[in-house]
Design a protein around this motif. Structure first.
Motif, short mmCIF file in Angstrom:
data_model
loop_
_atom_site.label_atom_id
_atom_site.label_comp_id
_atom_site.label_asym_id
_atom_site.label_seq_id
_atom_site.Cartn_x
_atom_site.Cartn_y
_atom_site.Cartn_z
N ALA A 1 78.69 1.02 0.12
CA ALA A 1 79.71 0.54 1.06
C ALA A 1 80.85 -0.11 0.30
CB ALA A 1 79.09 -0.45 2.03
N PRO A 2 82.03 0.16 0.65
CA PRO A 2 83.17 -0.46 -0.06
C PRO A 2 83.25 -1.95 0.24
CG PRO A 2 83.94 0.78 1.84
CD PRO A 2 82.47 1.09 1.70
N VAL A 3 83.68 -2.72 -0.76
CA VAL A 3 83.84 -4.16 -0.62
C VAL A 3 85.17 -4.43 0.06
CG1 VAL A 3 83.98 -6.36 -1.84
CG2 VAL A 3 82.44 -4.56 -2.65
N SER A 4 85.09 -5.20 1.15
CA SER A 4 86.31 -5.50 1.89
C SER A 4 87.19 -6.43 1.07
CB SER A 4 85.98 -6.15 3.23
OG SER A 4 85.18 -5.28 4.02
N PRO A 5 88.45 -6.21 1.06
CA PRO A 5 89.33 -7.12 0.31
C PRO A 5 89.43 -8.49 0.98
CG PRO A 5 90.61 -5.52 1.56
CD PRO A 5 89.17 -5.10 1.69
N GLY A 6 89.62 -9.52 0.17
CA GLY A 6 89.73 -10.88 0.72
C GLY A 6 91.04 -11.10 1.45
N HIS A 7 91.00 -12.04 2.42
CA HIS A 7 92.18 -12.38 3.20
C HIS A 7 92.41 -13.89 3.13
CE1 HIS A 7 92.42 -8.36 4.93
NE2 HIS A 7 91.09 -8.43 5.12
#
Length: 299
Positions: A252-258
Motif C-alpha cells: 500500500a502506498p504511504v500517504s503523504p503528510g499534511h
C-alpha cells in the motif's frame, strides 16, 4: 529495353550465354537445366544472364543508376537467401524481376539523399522521355515498362503487378495517353518501344559480380540473424531481471503528510489555574507509581 526472356539489347557476354542459362529463363526449374549444377553455379548463371537487363529495366523505373544497381543486387541477395524456392519456381527470372521492380519503386528511397532526383542526361529527347516517365504514378510506370519495354503480354503484366487484367489494361492506356500528351511522337507503340530501348541504353549500366552478391547476401543474413539473437537475449534478460526484482505482493502506498492548521501557538495558553496544577501533580504521581489495580466488586 531488355528482358531476361528475350533480350533485345544483348551485351557481348550475354550473347554468348550457354544453353543452360537459356534453360533457366524458359519457365524451367534449375533442376531441368542441362547438366548437374551446384546451387552457386546455377545462381551465377541466372545472375549473369539476367542482371544486365534488369539493371536497365530498373533504370527506366527510377532514372537513377545507383538505385537501379542497388535494387538488382538486393533482389539477387533475396533470391540467394531463398534459393531452393527460387530454383524450383516455374520462372526464376520472373521471380527476380518482380523483386527488382518492387525494390526500385519502394517509397523508402524518398528518404535517401537525392532519392527523387534523376541522373542528368545529355540528350534532350532522352531527358524529356525520362521526365515524362517519372511523372507517371509508379504502378502506371511499371505496367508501361513491362508491356511496352520488356514485351510481356497483358495477362503476364497483370500477374506480375498483382492486378486484374482490366486494371492493368486501364493503367497501360492511361500511361500511354499521359506520355503522348507530353510527347506526341510516342503515340505509336512501336516508336515508344524504340525510345524506351534507347533510353535504357543511354547510360553505361553494369551489375556487380555474382560471387560478391552472394557474399554480401550471406553477410547480411548473418548480421540480421545475430541482431535477432541479441535482441531476443536482451528481452529475456530484461524479463528475468523484472521477475527477480519486482514485489510479489501488494504494497500500500504511504500517504503523504499534511500540515495541521488552526492550532494555537505554543506558549500562548497562559499560567495554569490552581485546579490544573493539582491535576498535573496527581497525574505525574500516578505515572510514576503506576495506576491503581482495578478489581471487580463482588455482588
Amino acid at each position: 529495353m531488355t528482358n531476361c526472356h528475350a533480350n533485345p539489347l544483348p551485351s557481348p557476354t550475354e550473347g554468348r550465354c550457354s544453353g543452360t542459362a537459356a534453360a533457366l529463363t524458359r519457365n524451367q526449374t534449375v533442376d531441368e537445366a542441362d547438366g548437374a549444377l551446384t546451387p552457386a553455379q546455377a545462381f551465377d548463371i541466372l545472375y549473369a544472364f539476367c542482371a544486365p537487363a534488369l539493371v536497365r529495366q530498373a533504370y527506366l523505373l527510377t532514372g537513377r543508376r545507383e538505385r537501379a544497381c542497388r535494387s538488382v543486387e538486393r533482389a539477387f541477395q533475396l533470391a540467394w537467401q531463398r534459393w531452393p524456392e527460387v530454383a524450383h519456381d516455374r520462372d526464376p527470372a520472373g521471380w527476380v524481376r518482380a523483386v527488382v521492380h518492387e525494390c526500385a519503386l519502394s517509397p523508402w528511397h524518398l528518404f535517401r539523399r537525392r532519392g527523387h532526383v534523376p541522373d542528368p542526361l545529355s540528350d534532350p529527347a532522352d531527358r524529356a522521355l525520362q521526365r515524362a516517365l517519372l511523372l507517371l504514378p509508379p504502378s502506371y510506370r511499371r505496367t508501361l515498362v513491362l508491356y511496352d519495354g520488356v514485351g510481356l503480354d497483358l495477362p503476364e503484366t497483370a500477374a506480375e503487378t498483382e492486378a486484374s487484367t482490366p486494371a492493368a489494361a486501364n493503367r497501360l492506356m492511361h500511361a500511354r495517353e499521359a506520355l503522348a500528351a507530353r510527347l506526341p511522337e510516342l503515340s505509336d507503340p512501336a516508336e515508344l518501344h524504340r525510345r524506351l530501348v534507347r533510353l535504357a541504353s543511354a547510360e553505361r549500366l553494369g551489375a556487380g559480380e555474382p560471387a560478391g552478391v552472394r557474399t554480401a547476401g550471406e553477410r547480411r543474413t548473418r548480421f540480421w540473424t545475430r541482431s535477432a539473437i541479441a535482441f531476443t537475449a536482451t528481452i529475456i534478460g530484461a524479463t528475468t531481471l523484472t521477475l527477480r526484482t519486482a514485489p510479489m505482493h501488494y504494497l500500500a502506498p504511504v500517504s503523504p503528510g499534511h500540515t495541521v492548521q488552526g492550532l494555537p501557538a505554543q506558549g500562548m495558553l497562559g499560567p495554569l489555574s490552581p485546579e490544573a496544577l493539582a491535576l498535573r501533580a496527581g497525574l505525574r504521581k500516578e505515572a510514576a507509581g503506576g495506576p491503581e489495580r482495578l478489581a471487580p466488586e463482588p455482588r
